[in-house]
Design a protein around this motif. Structure first.
Motif, PDB file in Angstrom:
ATOM      1  N   GLY A   1       0.835  -1.199   0.000  1.00  0.00           N
ATOM      2  CA  GLY A   1       0.000   0.000   0.000  1.00  0.00           C
ATOM      3  C   GLY A   1       0.870   1.249   0.000  1.00  0.00           C
ATOM      4  N   ILE A   2       0.629   2.139  -0.974  1.00  0.00           N
ATOM      5  CA  ILE A   2       1.450   3.350  -1.126  1.00  0.00           C
ATOM      6  C   ILE A   2       0.542   4.572  -1.053  1.00  0.00           C
ATOM      7  CG2 ILE A   2       3.209   4.481  -2.567  1.00  0.00           C
ATOM      8  CD1 ILE A   2       3.809   1.480  -2.115  1.00  0.00           C
ATOM      9  N   ASP A   3       0.977   5.575  -0.274  1.00  0.00           N
ATOM     10  CA  ASP A   3       0.215   6.828  -0.236  1.00  0.00           C
ATOM     11  C   ASP A   3       1.181   7.957   0.116  1.00  0.00           C
ATOM     12  OD1 ASP A   3      -3.155   7.257   0.130  1.00  0.00           O
ATOM     13  OD2 ASP A   3      -1.814   8.954   0.569  1.00  0.00           O
TER      14      ASP A   3
ATOM     15  N   VAL B   1      -4.829  16.346 -11.003  1.00  0.00           N
ATOM     16  CA  VAL B   1      -3.455  16.599 -10.563  1.00  0.00           C
ATOM     17  C   VAL B   1      -2.821  15.377  -9.889  1.00  0.00           C
ATOM     18  CG1 VAL B   1      -4.159  17.719  -8.392  1.00  0.00           C
ATOM     19  CG2 VAL B   1      -1.972  18.277  -9.385  1.00  0.00           C
ATOM     20  N   HIS B   2      -3.573  14.672  -9.046  1.00  0.00           N
ATOM     21  CA  HIS B   2      -3.003  13.499  -8.356  1.00  0.00           C
ATOM     22  C   HIS B   2      -2.730  12.376  -9.353  1.00  0.00           C
ATOM     23  CE1 HIS B   2      -4.063  15.574  -4.744  1.00  0.00           C
ATOM     24  NE2 HIS B   2      -5.354  15.506  -5.006  1.00  0.00           N
ATOM     25  N   LEU B   3      -3.681  12.193 -10.258  1.00  0.00           N
ATOM     26  CA  LEU B   3      -3.534  11.135 -11.253  1.00  0.00           C
ATOM     27  C   LEU B   3      -2.311  11.393 -12.139  1.00  0.00           C
ATOM     28  CD1 LEU B   3      -5.321   8.636 -12.251  1.00  0.00           C
ATOM     29  CD2 LEU B   3      -5.808  10.111 -14.183  1.00  0.00           C
TER      30      LEU B   3
ATOM     31  N   ARG C   1       3.217  10.177 -13.717  1.00  0.00           N
ATOM     32  CA  ARG C   1       4.597  10.600 -14.016  1.00  0.00           C
ATOM     33  C   ARG C   1       5.598   9.812 -13.173  1.00  0.00           C
ATOM     34  NH1 ARG C   1       3.250  16.213 -13.333  1.00  0.00           N
ATOM     35  NH2 ARG C   1       2.515  16.962 -15.331  1.00  0.00           N
ATOM     36  N   GLN C   2       5.286   9.712 -11.855  1.00  0.00           N
ATOM     37  CA  GLN C   2       6.186   8.974 -10.949  1.00  0.00           C
ATOM     38  C   GLN C   2       6.349   7.534 -11.430  1.00  0.00           C
ATOM     39  OE1 GLN C   2       4.398   9.060  -7.107  1.00  0.00           O
ATOM     40  NE2 GLN C   2       4.857  11.220  -6.755  1.00  0.00           N
ATOM     41  N   LEU C   3       5.211   6.918 -11.758  1.00  0.00           N
ATOM     42  CA  LEU C   3       5.248   5.521 -12.206  1.00  0.00           C
ATOM     43  C   LEU C   3       6.121   5.371 -13.441  1.00  0.00           C
ATOM     44  CD1 LEU C   3       1.625   4.126 -12.015  1.00  0.00           C
ATOM     45  CD2 LEU C   3       3.688   2.995 -11.218  1.00  0.00           C
TER      46      LEU C   3
HETATM   47  N1  LIG Z   1     -15.282   6.365  -2.669  1.00  0.00           N
HETATM   48  C1  LIG Z   1     -16.031   5.605  -3.448  1.00  0.00           C
HETATM   49  O1  LIG Z   1     -17.065   5.057  -3.043  1.00  0.00           O
HETATM   50  C2  LIG Z   1     -15.614   5.348  -4.867  1.00  0.00           C
HETATM   51  C3  LIG Z   1     -16.258   4.343  -5.598  1.00  0.00           C
HETATM   52  C4  LIG Z   1     -15.847   4.095  -6.901  1.00  0.00           C
HETATM   53  C5  LIG Z   1     -14.842   4.856  -7.479  1.00  0.00           C
HETATM   54  N2  LIG Z   1     -14.259   5.854  -6.754  1.00  0.00           N
HETATM   55  C6  LIG Z   1     -13.163   6.611  -7.399  1.00  0.00           C
HETATM   56  O2  LIG Z   1     -11.927   6.028  -6.970  1.00  0.00           O
HETATM   57  C7  LIG Z   1     -10.946   7.052  -6.789  1.00  0.00           C
HETATM   58  C8  LIG Z   1     -10.463   7.051  -5.344  1.00  0.00           C
HETATM   59  O3  LIG Z   1     -11.566   7.363  -4.520  1.00  0.00           O
HETATM   60  P1  LIG Z   1     -11.431   7.371  -2.943  1.00  0.00           P
HETATM   61  O4  LIG Z   1     -12.782   7.699  -2.410  1.00  0.00           O
HETATM   62  O5  LIG Z   1     -10.733   6.147  -2.504  1.00  0.00           O
HETATM   63  O6  LIG Z   1     -10.451   8.650  -2.752  1.00  0.00           O
HETATM   64  P2  LIG Z   1      -9.800   9.172  -1.418  1.00  0.00           P
HETATM   65  O7  LIG Z   1      -9.712  10.644  -1.531  1.00  0.00           O
HETATM   66  O8  LIG Z   1     -10.465   8.567  -0.218  1.00  0.00           O
HETATM   67  O9  LIG Z   1      -8.313   8.565  -1.480  1.00  0.00           O
HETATM   68  C9  LIG Z   1      -7.402   8.928  -2.441  1.00  0.00           C
HETATM   69  C10 LIG Z   1      -5.998   8.676  -1.860  1.00  0.00           C
HETATM   70  O10 LIG Z   1      -5.024   8.923  -2.865  1.00  0.00           O
HETATM   71  C11 LIG Z   1      -3.875   9.423  -2.195  1.00  0.00           C
HETATM   72  N3  LIG Z   1      -2.942  10.025  -3.147  1.00  0.00           N
HETATM   73  C12 LIG Z   1      -3.039  11.213  -3.787  1.00  0.00           C
HETATM   74  N4  LIG Z   1      -1.955  11.404  -4.565  1.00  0.00           N
HETATM   75  C13 LIG Z   1      -1.162  10.315  -4.420  1.00  0.00           C
HETATM   76  C14 LIG Z   1       0.090   9.925  -4.972  1.00  0.00           C
HETATM   77  N5  LIG Z   1       0.756  10.701  -5.813  1.00  0.00           N
HETATM   78  N6  LIG Z   1       0.601   8.734  -4.616  1.00  0.00           N
HETATM   79  C15 LIG Z   1      -0.067   7.924  -3.743  1.00  0.00           C
HETATM   80  N7  LIG Z   1      -1.247   8.260  -3.173  1.00  0.00           N
HETATM   81  C16 LIG Z   1      -1.781   9.441  -3.511  1.00  0.00           C
HETATM   82  C17 LIG Z   1      -4.464  10.395  -1.179  1.00  0.00           C
HETATM   83  O11 LIG Z   1      -3.538  10.738  -0.164  1.00  0.00           O
HETATM   84  C18 LIG Z   1      -5.646   9.582  -0.670  1.00  0.00           C
HETATM   85  O12 LIG Z   1      -5.288   8.790   0.446  1.00  0.00           O
HETATM   86  C19 LIG Z   1     -11.619   8.360  -7.208  1.00  0.00           C
HETATM   87  O13 LIG Z   1     -11.350   8.593  -8.571  1.00  0.00           O
HETATM   88  C20 LIG Z   1     -13.098   8.074  -7.005  1.00  0.00           C
HETATM   89  O14 LIG Z   1     -13.908   8.878  -7.824  1.00  0.00           O
HETATM   90  C21 LIG Z   1     -14.602   6.100  -5.467  1.00  0.00           C
END
Ligand SMILES: NC(=O)c1ccc[n+]([C@@H]2O[C@H](COP(=O)([O-])OP(=O)(O)OC[C@H]3O[C@@H](n4cnc5c(N)ncnc54)[C@H](O)[C@@H]3O)[C@@H](O)[C@H]2O)c1
Length: 428
Positions: A28-30, A97-99, A104-106
């Protein structure tokens, strides 16, 4: 398998927990150190039933690790799942932006990977149609200096789980959708969903991206529709849940695939009339019903779009052959027929129009339809023909207005077609 999860939010954490349950090694990476620490200790950073127990068990089995980068595990990984957030921007678009950053990192990290098999990068974050092609792939190619196929492969696999039932949803998804570069490119995501009983759709990136948007828009539409009906029922002193019970019991026409395929506008003697009466009722009792009101507007927009699409395909005077005039197949009812409106619009625009409709014999029309035939004399008398072969031979465009499969063979293959019931031929 060895699977890294980038982004430990609701989706990433639940996915990590379920992959651990299935016996995989999970990394798990965050960028959030609190989440990294929680996962590293087998605790869930989000409240989600069942998740923490799975994380704890995975940690005890020695299959769960966490960190701020996947670099230490790069060579042993089979698959990376990208689950970073794509929240709303002020303009409604998704924040990429996060995506972008994680992509890029990957890309940069892939250079250091020593393993010969391509690393499968599975994007699970919700994104707008076109994002994989226009943003993700070019970013990866720029960072790695090479196209996918050799060192890495790419897939888009939208997530359909719902918070609070996420683990259950993971194991009983409504469907599995895999967007890929070409059929088989993702190798069915290396078998991670093999045990699940759900239909699998392997499609292009844009279709997979669009489905996620469509699903959630439809769910939102259902909630708003149900609430408008609820407010209307209450305003009339009617029990909203009794109405809902009856409505929902109809799984033939209401809660079903009926009326849900893109095609022609709605018309006929009932839908426009009764929708209009419902809107009048809402006005009378002072209930705002923007979804219902918007439905009528949306139908008019669709009819106008079809007329414009026909005109864009072939300039006046054509000639054009319109297949169908009554409001649907196997009826001669002309009331509120979108095809009659289309025919009038084409005549107004100066087209030489021929109309063929096997369901229609003007000499047999009675009542309102007799009056309509008189009102639309030019279409019914001058344009309507029984001689399909002659009409079709001289036209520059055929517009299929309603299904009539038994007459398609009589149409010349060389003449371009716009198929309204299938919405085919409208692209480009
Ligand atoms: N929450 C839901 O029920 C749900 C359901 C289906 C799809 N989605 C989609 O899935 C995606 C994630 O949703 P979520 O609710 O889990 O989001 P979230 O905001 O709870 O979690 C996103 C995580 O990504 C991390 N992050 C950001 N930049 C990063 C990086 N460069 N490297 C590593 N980690 C990084 C953040 O710190 C955060 O912990 C979104 O696109 C959302 O629309 C969400």
């Amino acid at each position: 398998m060895h699977i890294a999860i980038l982004g430990l939010g609701y989706v990433g954490t639940t996915t990590a927990a379920c992959l651990l349950k299935d016996g995989h090694h999970v990394y798990g990476i965050d960028i959030n150190s609190a989440k990294v620490q929680a996962i590293g200790a087998g605790r869930s950073p989000v409240v989600e039933p069942g998740v923490e127990a799975l994380l704890t068990a995975g940690l005890a089995a020695g299959r769960l690790s966490s960190g701020s980068s996947l670099a230490p595990w790069l060579d042993s990984l089979d698959l990376v799942m990208i689950c970073v957030g794509t929240p709303s921007r002020a303009d409604g678009k998704l924040e990429m932006v996060h995506l972008l950053e994680v992509t890029r990192q990957l890309g940069r990290q892939l250079e250091d990977r020593r393993t010969a098999t391509p690393l499968l990068l599975v994007f699970r974050s919700t994104m707008a149609p076109g994002t994989m092609e226009r943003l993700v792939l070019p970013t990866l190619e720029a960072a790695t200096g090479e196209a996918p196929g050799q060192r890495y492969e790419v897939a888009f696999n939208p997530e359909f789980l719902r918070e609070s039932t996420a683990v259950k949803d993971y194991y009983a998804p409504p469907k599995i959708v895999i967007g890929e570069r070409h059929p088989g490119a993702s190798r069915r995501l290396l078998g991670i969903y093999d045990g699940l009983d759900a239909p699998v759709f392997e499609v292009g990136f844009a279709e997979a991206e669009m489905v996620k948007f469509v699903d959630n828009s439809f769910h939102a539409l259902k909630v708003a529709f149900a609430n408008e009906i609820g407010r209307l029922a209450i305003a009339k002193g009617i029990d909203p849940q009794t109405v809902a019970d009856i409505f929902l019991a109809d799984t033939k026409l209401n809660v079903s695939a009926a009326y849900l395929r893109p095609g022609g506008p709605f018309g006929g003697s009932c839908l426009p009339k009764d929708l209009g009466a419902m809107l009048a009722l809402a006005r009378e009792v002072g209930v705002q019903v923007p979804v219902l009101g918007g439905t009528r507007e949306s139908n008019a927009v669709h009819a106008a779009w079809l007329a414009q699409a026909v005109q864009a395909r072939l300039a006046p005077p054509g000639p054009i052959l319109l297949m169908g005039l009554s409001f649907k197949a196997e009826t001669d009812d002309l009331r509120n027929s979108p095809l009659l409106e289309l025919a009038e619009a084409l005549l107004d625009a100066g087209y030489d129009l021929r109309v063929f409709d096997p369901d229609l014999d003007p000499s047999q029309l009675v009542g309102v339809n007799f009056a309509l035939a008189a009102e639309h004399q030019e279409v019914l008398r001058s344009c309507l023909t029984r001689d399909l072969a002659t009409a079709a031979a001289h036209v520059g465009l055929i517009v299929l207005g309603k299904p009539m499969p038994e007459h398609l063979a009589a149409l010349p293959a060389a003449v371009p077609r716009l198929d309204i019931p299938q919405l085919r031929g409208f692209d480009g």
